[in-house]
Write a protein that holds these residues in place. Structure first.
Motif, PDB file in Angstrom:
ATOM      1  N   ALA A 278       3.005  -5.966 -19.999  1.00 52.83           N
ATOM      2  CA  ALA A 278       2.742  -4.526 -19.926  1.00 52.83           C
ATOM      3  C   ALA A 278       1.451  -4.226 -19.174  1.00 52.83           C
ATOM      4  O   ALA A 278       1.405  -3.324 -18.334  1.00 52.83           O
ATOM      5  CB  ALA A 278       2.683  -3.942 -21.334  1.00 52.83           C
ATOM      6  N   ASP A 279       0.377  -4.987 -19.477  1.00 48.87           N
ATOM      7  CA  ASP A 279      -0.909  -4.722 -18.831  1.00 48.87           C
ATOM      8  C   ASP A 279      -0.827  -4.896 -17.320  1.00 48.87           C
ATOM      9  O   ASP A 279      -1.331  -4.070 -16.561  1.00 48.87           O
ATOM     10  CB  ASP A 279      -1.985  -5.658 -19.391  1.00 48.87           C
ATOM     11  CG  ASP A 279      -2.323  -5.341 -20.845  1.00 48.87           C
ATOM     12  OD1 ASP A 279      -1.997  -4.215 -21.290  1.00 48.87           O
ATOM     13  OD2 ASP A 279      -2.905  -6.211 -21.522  1.00 48.87           O
ATOM     14  N   ASN A 280      -0.203  -5.973 -16.887  1.00 49.17           N
ATOM     15  CA  ASN A 280      -0.086  -6.225 -15.450  1.00 49.17           C
ATOM     16  C   ASN A 280       0.775  -5.174 -14.764  1.00 49.17           C
ATOM     17  O   ASN A 280       0.496  -4.773 -13.640  1.00 49.17           O
ATOM     18  CB  ASN A 280       0.508  -7.617 -15.199  1.00 49.17           C
ATOM     19  CG  ASN A 280      -0.486  -8.721 -15.500  1.00 49.17           C
ATOM     20  OD1 ASN A 280      -1.663  -8.451 -15.691  1.00 49.17           O
ATOM     21  ND2 ASN A 280      -0.016  -9.949 -15.553  1.00 49.17           N
ATOM     22  N   PHE A 281       1.829  -4.737 -15.452  1.00 46.75           N
ATOM     23  CA  PHE A 281       2.707  -3.727 -14.853  1.00 46.75           C
ATOM     24  C   PHE A 281       1.931  -2.430 -14.591  1.00 46.75           C
ATOM     25  O   PHE A 281       2.033  -1.842 -13.516  1.00 46.75           O
ATOM     26  CB  PHE A 281       3.898  -3.449 -15.759  1.00 46.75           C
ATOM     27  CG  PHE A 281       4.811  -2.366 -15.242  1.00 46.75           C
ATOM     28  CD1 PHE A 281       5.672  -2.616 -14.183  1.00 46.75           C
ATOM     29  CD2 PHE A 281       4.790  -1.093 -15.787  1.00 46.75           C
ATOM     30  CE1 PHE A 281       6.502  -1.622 -13.689  1.00 46.75           C
ATOM     31  CE2 PHE A 281       5.624  -0.096 -15.311  1.00 46.75           C
ATOM     32  CZ  PHE A 281       6.475  -0.361 -14.253  1.00 46.75           C
ATOM     33  N   GLN A 282       1.148  -1.984 -15.564  1.00 52.21           N
ATOM     34  CA  GLN A 282       0.390  -0.749 -15.392  1.00 52.21           C
ATOM     35  C   GLN A 282      -0.641  -0.888 -14.269  1.00 52.21           C
ATOM     36  O   GLN A 282      -0.843   0.036 -13.470  1.00 52.21           O
ATOM     37  CB  GLN A 282      -0.302  -0.364 -16.704  1.00 52.21           C
ATOM     38  CG  GLN A 282       0.648   0.061 -17.801  1.00 52.21           C
ATOM     39  CD  GLN A 282       1.511   1.252 -17.416  1.00 52.21           C
ATOM     40  OE1 GLN A 282       1.082   2.130 -16.661  1.00 52.21           O
ATOM     41  NE2 GLN A 282       2.740   1.286 -17.909  1.00 52.21           N
ATOM     42  N   LYS A 283      -1.299  -2.039 -14.208  1.00 56.63           N
ATOM     43  CA  LYS A 283      -2.289  -2.259 -13.152  1.00 56.63           C
ATOM     44  C   LYS A 283      -1.611  -2.285 -11.787  1.00 56.63           C
ATOM     45  O   LYS A 283      -2.098  -1.672 -10.824  1.00 56.63           O
ATOM     46  CB  LYS A 283      -3.029  -3.576 -13.404  1.00 56.63           C
ATOM     47  CG  LYS A 283      -4.082  -3.903 -12.349  1.00 56.63           C
ATOM     48  CD  LYS A 283      -4.761  -5.222 -12.654  1.00 56.63           C
ATOM     49  CE  LYS A 283      -5.834  -5.533 -11.609  1.00 56.63           C
ATOM     50  NZ  LYS A 283      -5.281  -5.627 -10.235  1.00 56.63           N
ATOM     51  N   GLU A 284      -0.496  -3.007 -11.696  1.00 57.75           N
ATOM     52  CA  GLU A 284       0.206  -3.100 -10.414  1.00 57.75           C
ATOM     53  C   GLU A 284       0.783  -1.750  -9.999  1.00 57.75           C
ATOM     54  O   GLU A 284       0.833  -1.431  -8.807  1.00 57.75           O
ATOM     55  CB  GLU A 284       1.308  -4.157 -10.514  1.00 57.75           C
ATOM     56  CG  GLU A 284       0.757  -5.579 -10.553  1.00 57.75           C
ATOM     57  CD  GLU A 284       1.757  -6.578 -11.114  1.00 57.75           C
ATOM     58  OE1 GLU A 284       1.443  -7.785 -11.084  1.00 57.75           O
ATOM     59  OE2 GLU A 284       2.823  -6.172 -11.583  1.00 57.75           O
ATOM     60  N   LYS A 285       1.204  -0.951 -10.974  1.00 49.85           N
ATOM     61  CA  LYS A 285       1.726   0.374 -10.663  1.00 49.85           C
ATOM     62  C   LYS A 285       0.628   1.241 -10.047  1.00 49.85           C
ATOM     63  O   LYS A 285       0.851   1.962  -9.071  1.00 49.85           O
ATOM     64  CB  LYS A 285       2.285   1.037 -11.925  1.00 49.85           C
ATOM     65  CG  LYS A 285       3.172   2.246 -11.667  1.00 49.85           C
ATOM     66  CD  LYS A 285       3.850   2.683 -12.957  1.00 49.85           C
ATOM     67  CE  LYS A 285       4.886   3.770 -12.699  1.00 49.85           C
ATOM     68  NZ  LYS A 285       4.324   4.972 -12.097  1.00 49.85           N
ATOM     69  N   ALA A 286      -0.575   1.168 -10.629  1.00 44.31           N
ATOM     70  CA  ALA A 286      -1.697   1.927 -10.080  1.00 44.31           C
ATOM     71  C   ALA A 286      -2.072   1.413  -8.693  1.00 44.31           C
ATOM     72  O   ALA A 286      -2.353   2.203  -7.774  1.00 44.31           O
ATOM     73  CB  ALA A 286      -2.892   1.826 -11.025  1.00 44.31           C
ATOM     74  N   ASP A 287      -2.071   0.080  -8.534  1.00 43.47           N
ATOM     75  CA  ASP A 287      -2.389  -0.496  -7.223  1.00 43.47           C
ATOM     76  C   ASP A 287      -1.354  -0.103  -6.172  1.00 43.47           C
ATOM     77  O   ASP A 287      -1.706   0.162  -5.018  1.00 43.47           O
ATOM     78  CB  ASP A 287      -2.462  -2.027  -7.321  1.00 43.47           C
ATOM     79  CG  ASP A 287      -3.679  -2.503  -8.094  1.00 43.47           C
ATOM     80  OD1 ASP A 287      -4.589  -1.682  -8.308  1.00 43.47           O
ATOM     81  OD2 ASP A 287      -3.702  -3.689  -8.486  1.00 43.47           O
ATOM     82  N   LEU A 288      -0.088  -0.079  -6.583  1.00 39.09           N
ATOM     83  CA  LEU A 288       0.974   0.300  -5.649  1.00 39.09           C
ATOM     84  C   LEU A 288       0.789   1.743  -5.189  1.00 39.09           C
ATOM     85  O   LEU A 288       0.916   2.047  -4.004  1.00 39.09           O
ATOM     86  CB  LEU A 288       2.343   0.125  -6.312  1.00 39.09           C
ATOM     87  CG  LEU A 288       3.555   0.572  -5.484  1.00 39.09           C
ATOM     88  CD1 LEU A 288       3.649  -0.213  -4.185  1.00 39.09           C
ATOM     89  CD2 LEU A 288       4.835   0.423  -6.290  1.00 39.09           C
ATOM     90  N   GLN A 289       0.487   2.627  -6.141  1.00 42.32           N
ATOM     91  CA  GLN A 289       0.286   4.026  -5.783  1.00 42.32           C
ATOM     92  C   GLN A 289      -0.901   4.171  -4.837  1.00 42.32           C
ATOM     93  O   GLN A 289      -0.873   4.958  -3.884  1.00 42.32           O
ATOM     94  CB  GLN A 289       0.066   4.871  -7.042  1.00 42.32           C
ATOM     95  CG  GLN A 289       0.065   6.371  -6.778  1.00 42.32           C
ATOM     96  CD  GLN A 289       1.368   6.837  -6.134  1.00 42.32           C
ATOM     97  OE1 GLN A 289       2.441   6.634  -6.686  1.00 42.32           O
ATOM     98  NE2 GLN A 289       1.270   7.448  -4.962  1.00 42.32           N
TER      99      GLN A 289
END
Length: 351
Positions: A264-275
């Motif tokens: 979950a933590d990595n997904f949220q970080k990667e989602k922010a990085d992707l945006q």
């Protein structure tokens, strides 16, 4: 979208005229989300998306889930839905083993039951088996609850592909008139604001990780008992071997803990990085937009001027001008799919 255990690039290359590299070895041929250039079929623009399966040789299952979820949620948030999903299964496989069954289970959790009418189960490799054998396997796949029976009863289709252009086009045509639908994981994360661990796919994956850890714990208990016996017997060689095996097993359990904890933590970080990456790319695109628009207008004006001057020329000549204009219009369109594909590649270290 194409999601599969065997590599779907050959299908994509055949129907779209793309040149995706096809693996000839044992390594997975798809470990990133790849987007083929759009092509026209029956007057409709078609974009095919190749996603990895949960059988990758270079990435963990949690990486694969995060990658697919990032792509699907970001495109959904931009108003993009899929008209169809193709799952490819080799009819040449002697049986649908554990990897295939697990891969399909995760596929179902990603898609959900409400989109099954837009799903095609595509069997290929028919040239590698006799017709009788292939047809018997096809019947088993369609009639066994452990395989595809349940999804076929809920609206999915099972079709054959013979690796010809005609076959590939016929399959894509089955999807052209579908109403685009949101997949289950898109609805869960975007509409229901669930964490990735709370999604059906995330829950299934985490359950498997915990089950794997439980098996390792049992093996560790057995190892400890053997190690104690070796120490009592002063068998140094066996003791060293068992200690090495125990360290290896503990390392694997630590890896599982980390994957489960960080999903979950990595997904949220990667989602922010992707945006962030998409915003940066959008800013760069806007800087070039004016210049590109000016160049586009200039070229279009030149073609139209020449076309008017040659108004009395042959029909073939006029059609050639029409093709030039159409090509220029295509090249001037925004490339959302290409942009998000590049952004995800950069996020996961693919260049």
């Amino acid at each position: 979208m194409l999601y599969s255990l065997p590599c779907p690039k050959q299908f994509i290359n055949t129907v779209s005229g793309s040149h995706m590299r096809i693996s000839s070895g044992l390594r997975s041929c798809t470990n990133v989300v790849q987007i083929a250039p759009p092509f026209v079929l029956d007057g409709r623009s078609v974009t095919l998306i190749d996603t990895p399966g949960f059988d990758d040789t270079t990435k963990s299952d949690t990486e694969i889930l995060r990658m697919i979820a990032l792509f699907l949620t970001e495109t959904y948030q931009h108003g993009k839905k899929l008209a169809g999903v193709i799952y490819i299964h080799r009819i040449s496989d002697f049986r649908m083993g554990g990897i295939s069954t697990r891969n399909f289970k995760m596929f179902r959790q990603l898609c959900g039951d409400s989109t099954l009418k837009n799903i095609i189960i595509l069997t290929n490799m028919w040239g590698h088996v006799g017709n009788d054998v292939g047809e018997a396997r096809e019947r088993e796949l369609a009639s066994d609850e452990l395989f595809f029976k349940s999804v076929l009863e809920k609206g999915a289709q099972m079709l054959r592909h013979d690796h010809t252009l005609e076959s590939a086009q016929a399959i894509i045509k089955r999807l052209l008139d579908n109403k685009p639908l949101a997949l289950q994981i898109q609805r869960e994360i975007v509409d229901e604001d669930k964490d990735i661990l709370q999604t059906a796919a995330g829950t299934e994956l985490n359950k498997e990780l915990l089950a794997e850890k439980a098996r390792h714990k049992k093996d560790m208990i057995d190892l400890q008992q053997e190690l104690e016996a070796a120490m009592n017997e002063k068998d140094e060689e066996t003791r060293r071997e068992l200690e090495a095996e125990a360290r290896k097993l503990q390392k694997e359990m630590d890896r599982i803990d980390a994957e489960s904890r960080n999903l979950a933590d990595n997904f949220q970080k990667e989602k922010a990085d992707l945006q962030k990456r998409l915003n940066e790319m959008d800013a760069e695109a806007k800087e070039k937009q004016q210049q590109m628009q000016e160049e586009y207008d200039k070229k279009m004006e030149e073609i139209e001027k020449q076309r008017r001057m040659d108004a009395d020329q042959s029909r073939e000549k006029q059609e050639d001008y029409g093709r030039q204009i159409a090509e220029l219009q295509r090249s001037g369109r925004g490339g959302f799919w290409t942009s998000i594909g590049r952004a995800i590649d950069g996020l996961f270290g693919v260049h």
